[in-house]
Design a protein around this motif. Sequence first.
Motif, mmCIF file in Angstrom:
data_model
loop_
_atom_site.group_PDB
_atom_site.id
_atom_site.type_symbol
_atom_site.label_atom_id
_atom_site.label_comp_id
_atom_site.label_asym_id
_atom_site.label_seq_id
_atom_site.Cartn_x
_atom_site.Cartn_y
_atom_site.Cartn_z
ATOM 1 N N UNK A 145 0.773 -1.236 0.000
ATOM 2 C CA UNK A 145 0.000 0.000 0.000
ATOM 3 C C UNK A 145 0.805 1.288 0.000
ATOM 4 N N UNK A 146 2.126 1.201 -0.049
ATOM 5 C CA UNK A 146 2.931 2.430 -0.041
ATOM 6 C C UNK A 146 2.865 3.108 -1.407
ATOM 7 N N UNK B 240 -0.358 -3.954 -3.698
ATOM 8 C CA UNK B 240 -1.024 -2.655 -3.921
ATOM 9 C C UNK B 240 -0.101 -1.449 -3.744
ATOM 10 N N UNK B 241 1.188 -1.655 -3.756
ATOM 11 C CA UNK B 241 2.106 -0.515 -3.701
ATOM 12 C C UNK B 241 2.104 0.173 -5.061
ATOM 13 N N UNK C 266 6.041 -7.464 -6.842
ATOM 14 C CA UNK C 266 6.069 -8.693 -6.046
ATOM 15 C C UNK C 266 4.746 -9.010 -5.378
ATOM 16 N N UNK C 267 3.918 -7.978 -5.195
ATOM 17 C CA UNK C 267 2.652 -8.219 -4.512
ATOM 18 C C UNK C 267 1.487 -8.069 -5.458
ATOM 19 N N UNK C 268 0.372 -8.759 -5.175
ATOM 20 C CA UNK C 268 -0.785 -8.647 -6.050
ATOM 21 C C UNK C 268 -1.260 -7.203 -6.128
ATOM 22 N N UNK C 269 -1.663 -6.790 -7.310
ATOM 23 C CA UNK C 269 -2.223 -5.456 -7.475
ATOM 24 C C UNK C 269 -1.222 -4.320 -7.409
ATOM 25 N N UNK D 251 8.948 -6.681 -14.030
ATOM 26 C CA UNK D 251 8.624 -8.093 -13.849
ATOM 27 C C UNK D 251 7.333 -8.235 -13.062
ATOM 28 N N UNK D 252 6.355 -8.831 -13.706
ATOM 29 C CA UNK D 252 5.094 -9.099 -13.019
ATOM 30 C C UNK D 252 5.235 -10.439 -12.314
ATOM 31 N N UNK D 253 5.494 -10.401 -11.016
ATOM 32 C CA UNK D 253 5.669 -11.653 -10.291
ATOM 33 C C UNK D 253 4.385 -12.113 -9.618
ATOM 34 N N UNK D 254 3.420 -11.211 -9.475
ATOM 35 C CA UNK D 254 2.179 -11.543 -8.771
ATOM 36 C C UNK D 254 0.987 -11.242 -9.653
ATOM 37 N N UNK D 255 -0.151 -11.859 -9.353
ATOM 38 C CA UNK D 255 -1.330 -11.618 -10.190
ATOM 39 C C UNK D 255 -1.849 -10.191 -10.041
#
Lengths: 483, 434
Positions: free
Chosen positions: B219-220, B248-249, B272-275, B299-303
Motif C-alpha cells: 500500500x505504499x 497494492x504498492x 512482487x505483490x498482487x495489485x 517483472x510481473x511476479x504476482x497476479x
Amino acid sequence: MTDKNIRIEDLVNRDYQYGFKTELEPGTTVQGLSEDTIRFISAHKKEPKFMLDFRLKAYRQWLKMKEPRWAHLQYAPIDYQNIIYYAEPKAAAKKLKSLDEVDPELLRTFEKLGIPLTEQKKLAGVAVDAIFDSVSVATTFKEKLREAGVIFCSFSEAVQEHPEIVEKYLSSVVPATDNFFAALNSAVFTDGSFVYVPRDTRCPMELSSYFRINTENSGQFERTLIVVEENSHVSYLEGCTAPKFDTHQLHAAVVELVALDHAEIKYSTVQNWYAGDPATGKGGIYNFVTKRGKCAGRRSKISWTQVETGSAITWKYPSCILSGDDSVGEFYSVALTTGKQQADTGTKMIHIGKNTRSTIVSKGISAGQASNNYRGLVQVSKGAEGARNFTQCDSLLIGPNCGAHTFPYIDLQNASSQVEHEATTSRVSEDQLFYFQQRGISKEDAMSSIINGFCKQVFRELPGEFAVEATQLLGLKLEGTVG
Amino acid sequence: MTVSESKSSYAQQVRLSKAQEVRLGWVEALRARALKAFDEKGFPDKSWESWRYFTPSKLLSSAFEKPVPAELLSKEDPIFAGARCRIVFVDGLFSPKLSSQAPGNVDFSELWSGLFNHPELETRLGRDLDKEDNPFSLINTFAFEDGALIMLPSGRQALEPLHLFFFTTGTRGPVASVPRILLVAEEGAEVAVVARFYGGNHGQNSFENAVAEIYADAGARVRWTNLQIQENESGSLFLQTRAYLKEKAELDMVTVTRGREITRNEIRAELEGPGAQCRISGLSVLSGRSQAHQALSVLHRSPGAVSRQIYKNLLDGQSRAEFNSLAEVCPGAQKSDSHQLNKNLLLSDDARVYSRPKLKIYADDVQAAHGSATGQADPGELFYLRSRGLDLRTARFVLAYGFAEEILSLIPEKEVRAEIEASVKNAVHAMVRG
C-alpha cells in the motif's frame, strides 16, 4: 457421447500422420564432417571447381565460428560429427531419363504425402521438385516451363547445366559466412531447387518443392536459389515432412531470392517437420534456416508467407534487403507451437533504397508447454528517404504453461522514415467462447473459428490450395490442446 | 587510474574503510560479495544483449580523479530555492554544509549513519545482489562512497518533496563518483522524491555511477522524479534503479534527460505483490552528439499487477536514443496488465533511434501490449498550424514541444514541473528550424 465428440477424441489422439519411414535399400551415406566429406560431396556430384572452392572456404570459416545462442531456445548441444551429411537412397543414385524410371517405392512415398509425381496424377497447375534426403528425385512439368523460358530444376542439375547463373548469384544474398548455420550449409549442401525466370515472363504455374528427410541421423542441407529477371513474376511454395525418430535431426537450409527491376517473388512455406514427442520432447527436427531475399531492382517486390507448425526447434528469419528504390518487402507468418516445441522466428527488413516499404504481420500461437518467440529487425539506413514500415505481431496463448515472447529490434537512421510497431498478447477468452456457444456453435468449432480469424490476415496471402491445407493443419495440430 | 585497472584496487583502498569506520560488518561482507561477483562478470561488450547499442569502451579507458570534498556553492544559491528538505552531494561525497535538516516526520539522512542506526536494513541494501547482472551496479555496491537514506515508517506521509542533489564539479579533472540511494516506504507510507544530477560544467568527462534501491511495502506510494539535465555534452551518468513493490504498492517515476555525452538509465521494477502498480515514463531531448539509453524491465511476479511504460525521444544533431524495455509476466501472474509505448520524433537525418519494446509472457490470462512509432513532424499538422498564421518555425516548435509535454505533465510537483518545462522549452526552441 455424440458422433462429433468421438471424432474429436480420435483427432486428439492422432499421431503425426507423416511419421512413417520408407524402407529403401540404403545407398551412399557419409557421416561426420571434415574436408574429406566436402570433397566427397563435391566430387560425387561432379561439381565444377568453383563449387568446391566455395564449399571449402565456407567450411574453413565455419570452423572459426561459434554456434549462436542468443535465441530464446533451449536445446542440447548438437554433435556435428554424428550427422549423416550425405544420404542417397540407392534407387535415386542413377541418372534418370524420365519419371517412369523412378523407383516405385519413392513415388509411393510422395503419393502418401499427397505429392503425386506421376504424369496422370500431377497436381493441376503446380510444378513440383521432390527432394528425398540429399537428392532431388523428380521435377515435374519441366518441359512446359521450358517453353516459357523458365528454368526449374534441382540445384545439382543447375550446377551442371547453368553454372554461369549459379556462380553469379550463389551467396550473393546470403554470404557463405553470414552465420554459423549458413556457413555449415554452404560447406555441405547437397541439393535443393533452382528457379530462373527470364525477363518479361510471368511463370505459367506455381512452382513447388517438397522436402522429405527419411534416413535416421541424417541432416538435410538444401539450398534454394531463385532469380527473377526484370518485369517477371514467380510464385513458389515449399512443404516438408520427416519420419518419427527418437533422435533429433538437423535441417539447416539456405534460401536466396534475387528480384531485379519490377520483378516479384512470392515465397510460401508450410512447414510440418516432425515436432518430437509432445509429452517428452524426444526427437523432432532442429530447423535452423537462413532465408533472405534481395530486392535488387527498382520497384521489385518480395513477399514471404510462412505457416510454421512443425519442428522441435525453429530458428528462422526470412528477410528482405530492400536496396532498389520503391521496392517492397512483406512478411506474413503464422507460427504454432504445441507440446514442447520452441520457435524463435521473425524477419529482418533492411531498408536501403528510397521510398522502400515493408509490412510485417506475425501471428504466434502457443499451447501446451511450448515457447513461441517473435524476433524481428526493422532497419532504416541513412539514405532510405521516405521508408515506411508497419509491423503487427500478435500472440495467442492457449493454456497456462506456455510462453509467448516478442523481441522487436528497430534501428532508424532517417528522419523522413515512418516506422510503426504494434503488438498484443491475449488468450481465447471464456466470454468469446460463451458468445459462440450460446448461439449453438460447439466449443471446438468456436475455438477453430476464433483461431482462423486470428490467422486470417496471413492465410489469405497463401495460394489457394495451400490456404486450405494450412487451415486444416492448424486445426489438427490444435486438437487436444483446447480445454 | 582507469575504471578497468581499478577492478580490484578500488575495494582495497579507501572504499572498504568507510564500512570499517562505522563498524558495519554486514556491509563489509556485502561489498566483498559484490566485488567477487564483479570480478567474475567483468565489463559488458557488444555480445551482451542489453549493451548491444552502447558499450562503455571509451569510459573504461578514461582516467578519473578520486573525489575530494569540495564546496563550490553556498547554501543560499538559487538552485536550492524551493528545495527545503535536501541532501546534497558534491562529487559523490555528502556535503553537510549544503544539506538541510531532515523534516521532522521522516528519516532522511546521509546513508552511513542511517545504516548504523538501522541494522534491519541488512535485508534491504543490495538485496538482489546474487541476481544482479549489471557490472556497474556491482561496482556501486562495493565502492559507494556516500549516499542517502530515506525511511518512512508504516502509514507515515512525507509532508513535502525530498530533494537529492548530485553535483559533479570536475574542478581538478574528470572525477568518478558512486553515490547510493536507499528508500524504504513501509506499509501505507507516502513520499515524493526529486533526484537531480548535475554534471560538471567545465567540459570535463566525469562519470557518475549511481544506484537507487526503492522498497515500497504494501500500500505504499512513491513518486520519484529524476532530472538529468545538463547544458553541455560532456560526462556520463549511469543510474541503476531497482524497485520492489509489494501488494497494492504504487511507483510513479518520471525521468527527464537532456545534455551529457552518455546517459544510461537502467530501471528494474519487480511487482512482487498482487495489485502492485508501476508507471515509468521518460523524456529525452537530445542534440549534438548526446546519447541516452534506457534499459527498462518490469517483472510481473504476482497476479493483477499493472505496469505502464511511456518513453519519448526528441532528437536532433547526431544524437542517439535507445529504448530497450521488457515487460515480463512470470508463471502464475494472471490478470497482469502491461503497456509499453515508445515514440520518437527525429529532427535531423543524422540522429539515430533504437527501439526494442520486448514482451515475455508466461501466463495466459493477461493483457500485454506494446507500441513503437517513429517519424517526423506530420506535414498535415504543420499545414494546419501555418494556415492559422503561425510561421514555420513556431509551428514546428508547437508540434515538437507538444510531443514532449505529455511526459512533462506527469511530473507531480508543480514547481519542479514549471522549472523543467521552461528548460525543455528553451531546448526545443534551439532545435527547431524555420
